[in-house]
Design an enzyme around this catalytic site. Structure first.
Site, PDB file in Angstrom:
ATOM      1  N   ARG A 180       0.836  -1.203   0.000  1.00  0.00           N
ATOM      2  CA  ARG A 180       0.000   0.000   0.000  1.00  0.00           C
ATOM      3  C   ARG A 180       0.873   1.257   0.000  1.00  0.00           C
ATOM      4  NH1 ARG A 180      -4.248   0.567   4.361  1.00  0.00           N
ATOM      5  NH2 ARG A 180      -5.009   2.156   2.914  1.00  0.00           N
ATOM      6  N   CYS A 239      -0.908   6.641   8.720  1.00  0.00           N
ATOM      7  CA  CYS A 239      -1.241   5.334   8.145  1.00  0.00           C
ATOM      8  C   CYS A 239      -2.365   5.558   7.135  1.00  0.00           C
ATOM      9  CB  CYS A 239      -1.646   4.338   9.234  1.00  0.00           C
ATOM     10  SG  CYS A 239      -2.981   4.922  10.294  1.00  0.00           S
TER      11      CYS A 239
END
Length: 282
Positions: A180, A239
């Site tokens: 990611r 995040c």
């Protein structure tokens, strides 16, 4: 003795029934937002009260503030009082996901000035394996007053991040999985990639094979290798939506690298404004 980062199963078990201690069950599943509540109703640590990521630890989404925006601090302070948490309480949070939901609760307590908060090392799994007592009894909670002393300096907003891009000193740590971070396999957010200049520190690297946190010396070695001469106070964690970033921040505190900051809105907020720059790859 106050616990301010981690607490072991053995240490917590010695305080079951202690009126000065409040245990919070933070179990959650992003794919099934009621899974944690169902698990809690089935069994939990005796005396624990359930804390929901979306309903207790987050504010409503607006489309511009990320997937798990921080709640209004005054509203959260009232909720802490409803949970029976006062300014003299020792709070212990746990989950069944390696500690990152519990770490959000831990950080938010510190954000409102409450230092006596810790995460159960190894969480629910370690408690069950010990084994320690469990129950399905829902505790009767007596609401009390919680007075916040908000520490706004613990967080950084998107504007501050933008203003410091490319400047020497500050270091962004991205807690998401490497794929990611690189911009591959993005299924949660509309834009793939990372904030330019960020370094990837997958939060699961903080854990040992048993699911607890690595020893402080090992964590310190890991983070110092990534940070070089950058001081902990210059580190900003993020995040996907402001959940796993807390795990890295907690790991740094365990390692004795205190004072790093958080970008709560994280990637999901960052990409809500398409004018903000995006990087891909390593």
């Amino acid at each position: 003795m106050n616990f301010t980062t981690l607490i072991s199963v053995a240490e917590l078990s010695g305080h079951l029934g202690d009126s000065k201690w409040v245990i919070c069950d933070c179990r959650h599943d992003l794919a099934d937002i009621e899974a944690g509540r169902r698990a809690y109703r089935e069994s939990h640590v005796p005396g624990a009260r359930f804390v929901h990521l979306d309903q207790d630890l987050s504010a409503p989404m607006t489309g511009r503030n990320g997937r798990h925006p921080l709640p209004d601090p005054e509203r959260f302070a009232r909720r802490l009082g409803e949970l029976g948490i006062g300014n003299s309480s020792q709070v212990v949070a746990y989950d069944a996901s390696g500690g990152y939901y519990a770490a959000r609760m831990w950080w938010m307590l510190r954000w409102l000035g409450h230092e006596s908060a810790a995460v159960l090392d190894g969480g629910w799994d370690a408690w069950r394996k010990a084994p320690q007592p469990i129950t399905d009894r829902i505790p009767v909670i007596k609401a009390i007053q919680f007075t916040m002393r908000r520490r706004a300096d613990m967080a950084r907003d998107a504007g501050t991040i933008v203003a410091n891009l490319g400047k020497p000193g500050p270091r962004l740590l991205d807690a998401r999985s490497p794929d990611r971070y690189r911009g591959e396999n993005e299924t949660l957010d509309p834009v793939a990639g990372h904030i330019p200049g960020a370094v990837n520190r997958f939060f699961k690297l903080n854990l040992d094979t048993a699911g607890g946190f690595k020893p402080p010396a090992a964590l310190r070695q890991d983070f110092e290798a990534m940070l070089g001469a950058v001081a902990p106070s210059e580190v900003v964690h993020y995040c996907g939506s402001g959940v796993t970033a807390y795990h890295n921040l907690l790991a740094m505190e365990i390692a004795g690298l205190a004072g790093s900051r958080l970008y709560p809105g994280s990637w999901s907020e960052w990409v809500s404004d398409r004018s903000r720059p995006v990087a891909t790859g390593r």
